[in-house]
Structure formats: structure tokens, C-alpha cells
Design an enzyme around this catalytic site. Structure first.
Site, PDB file in Angstrom:
ATOM      1  N   ASP A 180       0.861  -1.180   0.000  1.00  0.00           N
ATOM      2  CA  ASP A 180       0.000   0.000   0.000  1.00  0.00           C
ATOM      3  C   ASP A 180       0.902   1.237   0.000  1.00  0.00           C
ATOM      4  OD1 ASP A 180      -1.624   2.128   0.659  1.00  0.00           O
ATOM      5  OD2 ASP A 180      -2.562   1.141   2.384  1.00  0.00           O
ATOM      6  N   ASN A 194      -6.691  12.543 -11.225  1.00  0.00           N
ATOM      7  CA  ASN A 194      -7.396  12.929 -12.459  1.00  0.00           C
ATOM      8  C   ASN A 194      -7.169  14.422 -12.626  1.00  0.00           C
ATOM      9  OD1 ASN A 194      -9.619  14.415 -11.113  1.00  0.00           O
ATOM     10  ND2 ASN A 194     -10.109  12.376 -10.333  1.00  0.00           N
ATOM     11  N   GLY A 198      -9.783   4.704  -5.974  1.00  0.00           N
ATOM     12  CA  GLY A 198      -8.490   4.026  -6.125  1.00  0.00           C
ATOM     13  C   GLY A 198      -7.398   4.583  -5.240  1.00  0.00           C
ATOM     14  N   VAL A 199      -6.189   4.646  -5.789  1.00  0.00           N
ATOM     15  CA  VAL A 199      -5.031   5.088  -5.012  1.00  0.00           C
ATOM     16  C   VAL A 199      -5.173   6.571  -4.648  1.00  0.00           C
ATOM     17  CG1 VAL A 199      -3.474   5.619  -6.962  1.00  0.00           C
ATOM     18  CG2 VAL A 199      -2.537   4.763  -4.818  1.00  0.00           C
ATOM     19  N   ASP A 200      -5.815   7.347  -5.493  1.00  0.00           N
ATOM     20  CA  ASP A 200      -6.058   8.777  -5.252  1.00  0.00           C
ATOM     21  C   ASP A 200      -6.874   8.961  -3.967  1.00  0.00           C
ATOM     22  OD1 ASP A 200      -6.265  11.511  -5.664  1.00  0.00           O
ATOM     23  OD2 ASP A 200      -7.562  11.384  -7.434  1.00  0.00           O
ATOM     24  N   GLY A 230      -5.822   0.998 -13.178  1.00  0.00           N
ATOM     25  CA  GLY A 230      -7.069   0.717 -12.456  1.00  0.00           C
ATOM     26  C   GLY A 230      -8.246   1.207 -13.276  1.00  0.00           C
ATOM     27  N   VAL A 231      -8.854   2.273 -12.805  1.00  0.00           N
ATOM     28  CA  VAL A 231     -10.009   2.881 -13.483  1.00  0.00           C
ATOM     29  C   VAL A 231      -9.693   3.224 -14.944  1.00  0.00           C
ATOM     30  CG1 VAL A 231     -11.552   4.891 -13.448  1.00  0.00           C
ATOM     31  CG2 VAL A 231     -10.916   3.805 -11.317  1.00  0.00           C
ATOM     32  N   TYR A 232      -8.444   3.603 -15.220  1.00  0.00           N
ATOM     33  CA  TYR A 232      -8.073   4.037 -16.568  1.00  0.00           C
ATOM     34  C   TYR A 232      -7.679   2.888 -17.517  1.00  0.00           C
ATOM     35  CZ  TYR A 232      -8.341   9.001 -15.195  1.00  0.00           C
ATOM     36  OH  TYR A 232      -8.775  10.246 -14.784  1.00  0.00           O
TER      37      TYR A 232
HETATM   38  N1  AR6 Z   1      -1.335   1.513  -3.020  1.00  0.00           N
HETATM   39  C1  AR6 Z   1      -0.798   1.151  -4.201  1.00  0.00           C
HETATM   40  N2  AR6 Z   1      -1.510   0.941  -5.325  1.00  0.00           N
HETATM   41  C2  AR6 Z   1      -2.850   1.069  -5.231  1.00  0.00           C
HETATM   42  C3  AR6 Z   1      -3.517   1.430  -4.033  1.00  0.00           C
HETATM   43  C4  AR6 Z   1      -2.691   1.661  -2.876  1.00  0.00           C
HETATM   44  N3  AR6 Z   1      -3.210   2.018  -1.706  1.00  0.00           N
HETATM   45  N4  AR6 Z   1      -4.859   1.470  -4.276  1.00  0.00           N
HETATM   46  C5  AR6 Z   1      -5.044   1.135  -5.575  1.00  0.00           C
HETATM   47  N5  AR6 Z   1      -3.831   0.890  -6.150  1.00  0.00           N
HETATM   48  P1  AR6 Z   1      -6.400   3.704  -9.979  1.00  0.00           P
HETATM   49  P2  AR6 Z   1      -5.892   5.053 -12.547  1.00  0.00           P
HETATM   50  C6  AR6 Z   1      -3.520   0.499  -7.534  1.00  0.00           C
HETATM   51  O1  AR6 Z   1      -7.737   3.305 -10.414  1.00  0.00           O
HETATM   52  O2  AR6 Z   1      -6.139   3.802 -13.296  1.00  0.00           O
HETATM   53  C7  AR6 Z   1      -9.138   7.623  -9.490  1.00  0.00           C
HETATM   54  O3  AR6 Z   1     -10.485   7.718  -9.177  1.00  0.00           O
HETATM   55  C8  AR6 Z   1      -4.596  -0.162  -8.359  1.00  0.00           C
HETATM   56  O4  AR6 Z   1      -4.683  -1.546  -8.031  1.00  0.00           O
HETATM   57  O5  AR6 Z   1      -6.209   4.220  -8.585  1.00  0.00           O
HETATM   58  O6  AR6 Z   1      -4.699   5.906 -12.916  1.00  0.00           O
HETATM   59  C9  AR6 Z   1      -8.526   8.960  -9.874  1.00  0.00           C
HETATM   60  O7  AR6 Z   1      -9.121  10.035  -9.194  1.00  0.00           O
HETATM   61  C10 AR6 Z   1      -4.093   0.072  -9.782  1.00  0.00           C
HETATM   62  O8  AR6 Z   1      -3.152  -0.936 -10.144  1.00  0.00           O
HETATM   63  O9  AR6 Z   1      -5.775   4.870 -10.959  1.00  0.00           O
HETATM   64  C11 AR6 Z   1      -8.778   9.017 -11.348  1.00  0.00           C
HETATM   65  O10 AR6 Z   1     -10.089   9.491 -11.622  1.00  0.00           O
HETATM   66  C12 AR6 Z   1      -3.345   1.399  -9.661  1.00  0.00           C
HETATM   67  O11 AR6 Z   1      -3.222   1.683  -8.267  1.00  0.00           O
HETATM   68  C13 AR6 Z   1      -8.656   7.585 -11.799  1.00  0.00           C
HETATM   69  O12 AR6 Z   1      -8.990   6.810 -10.653  1.00  0.00           O
HETATM   70  C14 AR6 Z   1      -4.020   2.561 -10.363  1.00  0.00           C
HETATM   71  O13 AR6 Z   1      -5.431   2.460 -10.226  1.00  0.00           O
HETATM   72  C15 AR6 Z   1      -7.252   7.243 -12.216  1.00  0.00           C
HETATM   73  O14 AR6 Z   1      -7.205   5.933 -12.690  1.00  0.00           O
END
Ligand code: AR6
Length: 168
Positions: free
Chosen positions: A9, A23, A31-33, A121-123
Site C-alpha cells: 500500500d 485525475n 483508487g489510489v487517489d 485501475g479505473v483508466y
Molecule cells: N497503493 C498502491 N496501489 C494502489 C492502491 C494503494 N493504496 N490502491 C489502488 N492501487 P487507480 P488510474 C492500484 O484506479 O487507473 C481515481 O479515481 C490499483 O490496483 O487508482 O490511474 C482517480 O481520481 C491500480 O493498479 O488509478 C482518477 O479518476 C493502480 O493503483 C482515476 O482513478 C491505479 O489504479 C485514475 O485511474
């Protein structure tokens, strides 16, 4: 410069800077954000709002990066970057996220930095494609300041894919 692939994490990392997969609004999300904003506290959101009011009234473009303090995090700074949405934005912008974040870290004298797998993730960028692009971007980045780059994978499959790519 050492590149370390770790499953975990990112909000728990004790490094000079962690990178947020944000974003363009910079005002948080899932997600991570969401995890980073929750762990850092509301002062992080306030600083992001100031950035929107001053330097980025139209939001942060894909591939660019900005830096804030880390507040309640163990990390001193958070570097916010916006990854490309798979199939909708130029995939080359994913490498720009990593390069621009590393540049910003260097300018702020960071010796250690941790990245999540931006856009996977979302993207929806496939993890295998992310691993290839990230390997190329970080291995070609030369720095006299940054000593440690952590690539942090949340899921065990993502971790295995990255390990395999970086060992190849
Ligand atoms: N630590 C490490 N990695 C993580 C964690 C964590 N705590 N939580 C999730 N991940 P995403 P994106 C991973 O969706 O695709 C948001 O809503 C996750 O498993 O967080 O760039 C933003 O506000 C995945 O592999 O980011 C944007 O709107 C990775 O982080 C949008 O999502 C990225 O997933 C950005 O989408």
C-alpha cells in the site's frame, strides 16, 4: 539508482515522495487517489484546490505532474500526475507521467520516490503494457539525486507481472 518492485500500500511508504494517480481535477477520486487523500488528510485537498485556483485553473493535463506536501503521510511530498485513459488518450503519455514525476522529485531534492501502477485501475491500461512502458521510462532516467525508485503494486498478479518484466 536502484529500482525496487514491491507489493503493498503506497500510502504507508516512508519515502521522500509518493506519486498519486490523480485525475485532471486534482480534487480526489477513488483508487489510489482516494487512499492517498484519506491518509494525508484534508490539508492535501486544500493545497490541491490552491493549485487549481492559481497555476492550473483548467485542471492538470494528462502526462503532467505537480507537487504538494505530504501532510499526515510518512512521505514528505505527494507528486500528482494524470495518466492516460486506455484507448482514449495517447499511451505515450504514460511514460511522460513517470518522467515528469521523476523530474519534479529531482528538482525538490528527493532521494527516494514510490510510484503506483498509474492508469492500470479505473483508466484500464493492461498491467503488462504498463510494466513495459514503466521499465523503459525509469531505466532511461538518469539522476544524480534520486537513489531509490519503488514501483508499488497493489495486487499480487500485478506484482508478478512487473517482477517478470523487470527480470527479463
Ligand atoms: N497503493 C498502491 N496501489 C494502489 C492502491 C494503494 N493504496 N490502491 C489502488 N492501487 P487507480 P488510474 C492500484 O484506479 O487507473 C481515481 O479515481 C490499483 O490496483 O487508482 O490511474 C482517480 O481520481 C491500480 O493498479 O488509478 C482518477 O479518476 C493502480 O493503483 C482515476 O482513478 C491505479 O489504479 C485514475 O485511474
Amino acid at each position: 539508482m536502484e529500482i525496487k518492485i514491491i507489493q503493498g500500500d503506497i500510502t504507508k511508504f516512508e519515502v521522500d515522495a509518493i506519486v498519486n494517480a490523480a485525475n485532471s481535477s486534482l480534487l480526489g477520486g477513488g483508487g489510489v487517489d482516494g487512499a492517498i487523500h484519506r491518509a494525508a488528510g484534508r490539508e492535501l485537498l486544500e493545497e490541491c484546490r490552491r493549485i487549481r485556483r492559481t497555476s492550473h485553473p483548467e485542471g492538470l493535463p494528462t502526462g503532467k505532474a505537480v507537487i504538494t506536501k505530504g501532510y499526515n503521510l510518512k512521505a514528505k511530498y505527494v507528486i500528482h500526475t494524470v495518466g492516460p485513459v486506455y484507448g482514449h488518450a495517447d499511451i505515450n503519455l504514460l511514460a511522460e507521467c513517470y518522467k515528469n514525476s521523476l523530474k519534479l522529485a529531482e528538482e525538490n531534492n528527493c532521494r527516494s520516490i514510490a510510484f503506483p501502477a498509474i492508469s492500470t485501475g479505473v483508466y484500464s491500461v493492461p498491467i503488462e503494457l504498463s510494466a513495459k512502458i514503466v521499465k523503459d521510462a525509469v531505466k532511461n532516467f538518469k539522476s544524480g539525486v534520486i537513489k531509490e525508485i519503488y514501483l508499488v503494486l497493489y495486487g499480487s498478479n500485478d506484482y508478478r507481472v512487473y517482477k517478470k518484466e523487470f527480470e527479463a
